[in-house]
Design a protein around this motif. Structure first.
Motif, PDB file in Angstrom:
ATOM      1  N   LEU A 172     -70.306 -29.941 -16.528  1.00  0.00           N
ATOM      2  CA  LEU A 172     -70.035 -29.938 -17.970  1.00  0.00           C
ATOM      3  C   LEU A 172     -69.085 -31.046 -18.402  1.00  0.00           C
ATOM      4  O   LEU A 172     -69.136 -31.486 -19.549  1.00  0.00           O
ATOM      5  N   GLY A 173     -68.194 -31.488 -17.502  1.00  0.00           N
ATOM      6  CA  GLY A 173     -67.303 -32.593 -17.838  1.00  0.00           C
ATOM      7  C   GLY A 173     -65.908 -32.208 -18.272  1.00  0.00           C
ATOM      8  O   GLY A 173     -65.139 -33.050 -18.733  1.00  0.00           O
ATOM      9  N   PHE A 174     -65.550 -30.933 -18.133  1.00  0.00           N
ATOM     10  CA  PHE A 174     -64.179 -30.536 -18.437  1.00  0.00           C
ATOM     11  C   PHE A 174     -63.251 -31.064 -17.344  1.00  0.00           C
ATOM     12  O   PHE A 174     -63.713 -31.523 -16.295  1.00  0.00           O
ATOM     13  N   VAL A 175     -61.951 -30.977 -17.571  1.00  0.00           N
ATOM     14  CA  VAL A 175     -60.945 -31.465 -16.635  1.00  0.00           C
ATOM     15  C   VAL A 175     -60.060 -30.299 -16.219  1.00  0.00           C
ATOM     16  O   VAL A 175     -59.653 -29.502 -17.076  1.00  0.00           O
ATOM     17  N   LYS A 176     -59.756 -30.220 -14.923  1.00  0.00           N
ATOM     18  CA  LYS A 176     -58.867 -29.154 -14.443  1.00  0.00           C
ATOM     19  C   LYS A 176     -57.467 -29.352 -15.026  1.00  0.00           C
ATOM     20  O   LYS A 176     -56.923 -30.448 -14.997  1.00  0.00           O
ATOM     21  N   LYS A 177     -56.901 -28.292 -15.574  1.00  0.00           N
ATOM     22  CA  LYS A 177     -55.557 -28.344 -16.176  1.00  0.00           C
ATOM     23  C   LYS A 177     -54.539 -27.636 -15.272  1.00  0.00           C
ATOM     24  O   LYS A 177     -53.542 -28.204 -14.898  1.00  0.00           O
ATOM     25  N   GLU A 178     -54.791 -26.374 -14.967  1.00  0.00           N
ATOM     26  CA  GLU A 178     -53.875 -25.587 -14.133  1.00  0.00           C
ATOM     27  C   GLU A 178     -54.631 -25.004 -12.948  1.00  0.00           C
ATOM     28  O   GLU A 178     -55.783 -24.595 -13.076  1.00  0.00           O
ATOM     29  N   ASP A 179     -53.972 -24.956 -11.808  1.00  0.00           N
ATOM     30  CA  ASP A 179     -54.536 -24.330 -10.608  1.00  0.00           C
ATOM     31  C   ASP A 179     -53.363 -23.741  -9.837  1.00  0.00           C
ATOM     32  O   ASP A 179     -52.758 -24.398  -9.001  1.00  0.00           O
ATOM     33  N   ILE A 180     -53.049 -22.485 -10.174  1.00  0.00           N
ATOM     34  CA  ILE A 180     -51.874 -21.819  -9.621  1.00  0.00           C
ATOM     35  C   ILE A 180     -52.314 -20.596  -8.825  1.00  0.00           C
ATOM     36  O   ILE A 180     -52.998 -19.722  -9.372  1.00  0.00           O
ATOM     37  N   PRO A 181     -51.950 -20.516  -7.537  1.00  0.00           N
ATOM     38  CA  PRO A 181     -52.302 -19.329  -6.753  1.00  0.00           C
ATOM     39  C   PRO A 181     -51.658 -18.073  -7.342  1.00  0.00           C
ATOM     40  O   PRO A 181     -50.484 -18.079  -7.712  1.00  0.00           O
ATOM     41  N   VAL A 182     -52.469 -17.022  -7.459  1.00  0.00           N
ATOM     42  CA  VAL A 182     -51.992 -15.735  -7.953  1.00  0.00           C
ATOM     43  C   VAL A 182     -52.615 -14.673  -7.035  1.00  0.00           C
ATOM     44  O   VAL A 182     -53.698 -14.175  -7.318  1.00  0.00           O
ATOM     45  N   GLY A 183     -51.939 -14.390  -5.932  1.00  0.00           N
ATOM     46  CA  GLY A 183     -52.504 -13.460  -4.962  1.00  0.00           C
ATOM     47  C   GLY A 183     -53.773 -14.037  -4.360  1.00  0.00           C
ATOM     48  O   GLY A 183     -53.806 -15.202  -3.973  1.00  0.00           O
ATOM     49  N   GLU A 184     -54.837 -13.241  -4.322  1.00  0.00           N
ATOM     50  CA  GLU A 184     -56.090 -13.725  -3.740  1.00  0.00           C
ATOM     51  C   GLU A 184     -56.894 -14.586  -4.710  1.00  0.00           C
ATOM     52  O   GLU A 184     -57.911 -15.172  -4.333  1.00  0.00           O
ATOM     53  N   TYR A 185     -56.439 -14.697  -5.957  1.00  0.00           N
ATOM     54  CA  TYR A 185     -57.141 -15.490  -6.967  1.00  0.00           C
ATOM     55  C   TYR A 185     -56.252 -16.628  -7.438  1.00  0.00           C
ATOM     56  O   TYR A 185     -55.180 -16.860  -6.890  1.00  0.00           O
ATOM     57  N   ARG A 186     -56.702 -17.347  -8.457  1.00  0.00           N
ATOM     58  CA  ARG A 186     -55.949 -18.475  -9.008  1.00  0.00           C
ATOM     59  C   ARG A 186     -55.937 -18.387 -10.528  1.00  0.00           C
ATOM     60  O   ARG A 186     -56.894 -17.921 -11.133  1.00  0.00           O
ATOM     61  N   TRP A 187     -54.841 -18.865 -11.114  1.00  0.00           N
ATOM     62  CA  TRP A 187     -54.799 -19.110 -12.550  1.00  0.00           C
ATOM     63  C   TRP A 187     -55.391 -20.502 -12.688  1.00  0.00           C
ATOM     64  O   TRP A 187     -54.741 -21.514 -12.442  1.00  0.00           O
TER      65      TRP A 187
END
Length: 127
Positions: free
Chosen positions: A24-39
């Motif tokens: 789609l062409g979006f850009v990653k802004k935040e990638d924060i580990p939150v337990g077994e998942y990510r924000w």
């Protein structure tokens, strides 16, 4: 008051990030580990400080049912605005995106819906 973050439920955050950025062409802004998942959020490259789209993991069983029922009924989870819907449709179709509907005029807007490969239908809207 402003909308800063909205979300789309995804079955696999890694696959979703690849689709939403690579296709789609979006850009990653935040990638924060939150337990077994990510924000994990993406933004439009045209508005890097604009509204963030959270690629939210489907960890809550009733939410999975809701997502599936919307998809099966042909109801888009959300909509993304585009300036030229035919150009976007052609670009995404060449990349292998599966559309549920071709661009069509609906009153004052043009609409097309595609499968995001993450469990959702997404609508494109040209005003």
């Amino acid at each position: 008051m402003q909308i800063k973050v909205t979300s789309v439920p995804v079955l696999d955050q890694g696959k979703a990030l690849e689709f939403y950025t690579g296709t789609l062409g979006f850009v990653k802004k935040e990638d924060i580990p939150v337990g077994e998942y990510r924000w994990l959020t993406v933004v439009s490259p045209e508005s890097p400080n604009g509204v963030e789209l959270l690629l939210e993991p489907m960890a809550f069983p009733p939410a999975k049912v809701y997502q599936k029922e919307l998809h099966d009924a042909g109801i888009p989870w959300t909509a993304f605005a585009v300036d030229d819907i035919q150009k976007e449709y052609d670009r995404l179709e060449k990349l292998g995106v599966r559309f549920k509907s071709k661009p069509q005029k609906m009153g004052p807007v043009m609409l097309a819906a595609f499968d995001d490969s993450c469990g959702n239908l997404i609508q494109l809207v040209q005003r």
